[in-house]
Design a protein around this motif. Structure first.
Motif, mmCIF file in Angstrom:
data_model
loop_
_atom_site.group_PDB
_atom_site.id
_atom_site.type_symbol
_atom_site.label_atom_id
_atom_site.label_comp_id
_atom_site.label_asym_id
_atom_site.label_seq_id
_atom_site.Cartn_x
_atom_site.Cartn_y
_atom_site.Cartn_z
ATOM 1 N N PRO A 1 15.470 -5.648 -0.407
ATOM 2 C CA PRO A 1 16.473 -5.520 -1.465
ATOM 3 C C PRO A 1 16.756 -4.060 -1.779
ATOM 4 C CG PRO A 1 14.351 -6.138 -2.411
ATOM 5 C CD PRO A 1 14.174 -6.118 -0.927
ATOM 6 N N SER B 1 19.347 -9.423 -13.139
ATOM 7 C CA SER B 1 18.623 -9.866 -11.944
ATOM 8 C C SER B 1 19.567 -9.907 -10.752
ATOM 9 C CB SER B 1 18.013 -11.245 -12.210
ATOM 10 O OG SER B 1 19.050 -12.141 -12.525
ATOM 11 N N GLY B 2 19.086 -10.518 -9.658
ATOM 12 C CA GLY B 2 19.903 -10.589 -8.447
ATOM 13 C C GLY B 2 21.141 -11.449 -8.639
ATOM 14 N N GLY B 3 21.058 -12.457 -9.504
ATOM 15 C CA GLY B 3 22.183 -13.378 -9.671
ATOM 16 C C GLY B 3 22.769 -13.399 -11.068
ATOM 17 N N HIS B 4 22.185 -12.677 -12.004
ATOM 18 C CA HIS B 4 22.644 -12.768 -13.398
ATOM 19 C C HIS B 4 22.678 -11.413 -14.109
ATOM 20 C CE1 HIS B 4 21.344 -16.828 -12.381
ATOM 21 N NE2 HIS B 4 22.248 -17.232 -13.256
ATOM 22 N N HIS C 1 12.365 -15.601 -16.729
ATOM 23 C CA HIS C 1 12.445 -14.128 -16.775
ATOM 24 C C HIS C 1 12.182 -13.627 -18.201
ATOM 25 C CE1 HIS C 1 13.260 -12.882 -12.750
ATOM 26 N NE2 HIS C 1 14.321 -13.640 -12.608
ATOM 27 N N GLY D 1 17.917 -2.550 -4.630
ATOM 28 C CA GLY D 1 17.680 -1.951 -5.949
ATOM 29 C C GLY D 1 16.555 -0.923 -5.955
ATOM 30 N N PRO D 2 15.366 -1.288 -5.469
ATOM 31 C CA PRO D 2 14.260 -0.319 -5.494
ATOM 32 C C PRO D 2 14.573 0.937 -4.674
ATOM 33 C CG PRO D 2 13.441 -2.530 -5.038
ATOM 34 C CD PRO D 2 14.929 -2.614 -5.020
ATOM 35 N N ASP E 1 17.033 3.140 -6.599
ATOM 36 C CA ASP E 1 16.239 3.717 -7.700
ATOM 37 C C ASP E 1 15.441 4.926 -7.175
ATOM 38 O OD1 ASP E 1 14.698 4.132 -9.950
ATOM 39 O OD2 ASP E 1 13.865 2.115 -10.057
ATOM 40 N N PHE F 1 23.549 -3.573 -6.821
ATOM 41 C CA PHE F 1 22.530 -2.682 -6.234
ATOM 42 C C PHE F 1 22.295 -3.048 -4.767
ATOM 43 C CE2 PHE F 1 21.120 -1.401 -10.568
ATOM 44 C CZ PHE F 1 20.908 -0.049 -10.341
ATOM 45 N N ASP F 2 22.126 -4.343 -4.498
ATOM 46 C CA ASP F 2 21.797 -4.775 -3.129
ATOM 47 C C ASP F 2 22.948 -4.510 -2.150
ATOM 48 O OD1 ASP F 2 19.313 -5.609 -3.947
ATOM 49 O OD2 ASP F 2 19.932 -7.681 -4.306
ATOM 50 N N CYS G 1 8.834 -8.489 -13.534
ATOM 51 C CA CYS G 1 10.298 -8.356 -13.555
ATOM 52 C C CYS G 1 10.920 -9.233 -12.479
ATOM 53 C CB CYS G 1 10.710 -6.904 -13.326
ATOM 54 S SG CYS G 1 10.314 -5.820 -14.715
#
Ligand code: ATP
Ligand code: MG
Length: 337
Positions: A176, A134-137, A113, A178-179, A182, A164-165, A298
């Motif tokens: 997902p 990110s999704g996990g971090h 990343h 997040g988008p 947003d 977000f998810d 990203c």
């Protein structure tokens, strides 16, 4: 150096070919099957990777115009991620490297990343303060040089991408999330509801996102569905504002503390428009240069893995046939400062 990158750590099967800093091809296949479950189903992800990896690699080679025989090396994500999914990429690369008689390197996905961000940059100097979201971090990392990282802080529970998810799932939006949050937040009022911000005590660079998720759950339980459905955009804007404010403040505090001149953001949530806008604005006020990745680099992609791998291969660092998949792999420096 021409490097083939392969990424299979979660639900994207991706292959890319780079020639030094230039991306010649980048193919990403996002597994649609998980959307009906509202999250990634590990076994289904592994099976899909097995099915997709050969055609995706073939496609990446074809669209790069580079023949297998011209490759100098291969880079593959070996962790962190879903063990079954990672094993598909790792074993594919072990076989391919043997067949082509070229070196390969196992790369940490988070390092990927970071290099996904650097793929988009022309001018930068170390040290760079990286916010990985990110999704996990969720992490703050001080990158002192290529392949040299110091973890300053990280989430103590959930990652911001997960917030977000899961938030989107509670609101009945897609995966997902997040988008979607947003997008909806653009038409909403960020001051509609004050969701909690987890600052955590004292001067520290850790994060916490489990409380934000719980606060949304409680809000949804305490308000009638008719009132909620009228204000989805406002709830998204307020939720996003709470998530992003903590990221911005902690990043700026760390930048000040370490006297940083370059700040980068990496990982799927780095595509978030509020985060990009506010971080750029805050860095501008402090005279800090903001390194923004192109949105395509990203979320998970193999070009970022190839770029990180290039750095290792150029330094003569390679993996052996005993490379495994490491679901909990931590980011480590391969070079000392
Ligand atoms: N515009 C956006 N706003 C907020 N979040 C976003 C946006 N675009 C993507 N995301 C989030 O990014 C995450 C996916 O990022 P990424 O692919 O890097 O995660 P991952 O690979 O699953 O996790 P990790 O990299 O930690 O292993 C998801 O949580 C998704 O909701
Ligand atoms: Mg990722």
């Amino acid at each position: 150096m021409k490097v083939l990158g392969i990424e299979t750590s979660c639900d994207e099967t991706s292959a890319a070919v780079i020639d030094d800093d230039r991306v010649l091809s980048s193919i990403i296949s996002s597994q649609e099957i998980h959307s009906r479950f509202g999250g990634v189903v590990p076994e289904l992800a592994s099976r899909a990777h097995v099915r997709l990896i050969t055609p995706i690699v073939r496609k990446a080679l074809q669209s790069s115009g580079i023949d297998y025989k011209k490759l100098d090396g291969i880079a593959v994500t070996c962790g962190p991620g879903l063990v079954g999914a990672l094993l598909v990429g790792v074993n594919f690369v072990k076989g391919l490297s043997r067949a082509l008689n070229i070196p390969f390197i196992g790369v940490n996905h988070l390092e990927g990343h970071i290099y996904g961000n650097l793929l988009s940059q022309k001018n930068y100097q170390f040290p760079i303060l990286f916010l990985i979201v990110s999704g996990g971090h969720t992490m703050l990392i001080l990158m002192k040089d290529h392949l040299n990282y110091q973890v300053l802080g990280q989430t103590r529970d959930d990652a911001v991408g997960e917030a977000f998810d899961k938030g989107a799932k509670m609101l009945g939006l897609g995966y997902p999330g997040g988008p979607e949050i947003d997008r909806r937040a653009k038409n909403g009022d960020p001051d509609f509801y004050k969701f909690p911000r987890a600052w955590l005590k004292g001067q520290n660079f850790d994060f916490s996102y489990s409380g934000l998720k719980t606060a949304l759950l409680v809000y949804l339980e305490q308000n009638p569905p008719s009132a909620i459905s009228k204000h989805i955009d406002d709830i998204c804007a307020s939720y996003q504002a709470a998530a992003v404010e903590v990221l911005i403040k902690k990043t700026m505090n760390a930048a000040k503390h370490f006297g940083i001149k370059y700040v980068g953001v990496a990982g799927g949530v780095a595509a978030n428009s509020l985060l990009r806008e506010q971080l750029t604005e805050e860095c501008g006020k402090q005279g800090i240069i903001m390194l923004l990745p192109e949105p395509i680099y990203c979320t998970d992609n193999a070009a970022m893995i190839a770029r990180a791998g290039l750095e290792y291969l150029n330094s003569g660092i390679t993996s052996g046939q005993n490379l495994n998949a490491y679901p909990n792999l931590k980011i480590k420096s391969a070079k000392k400062s």
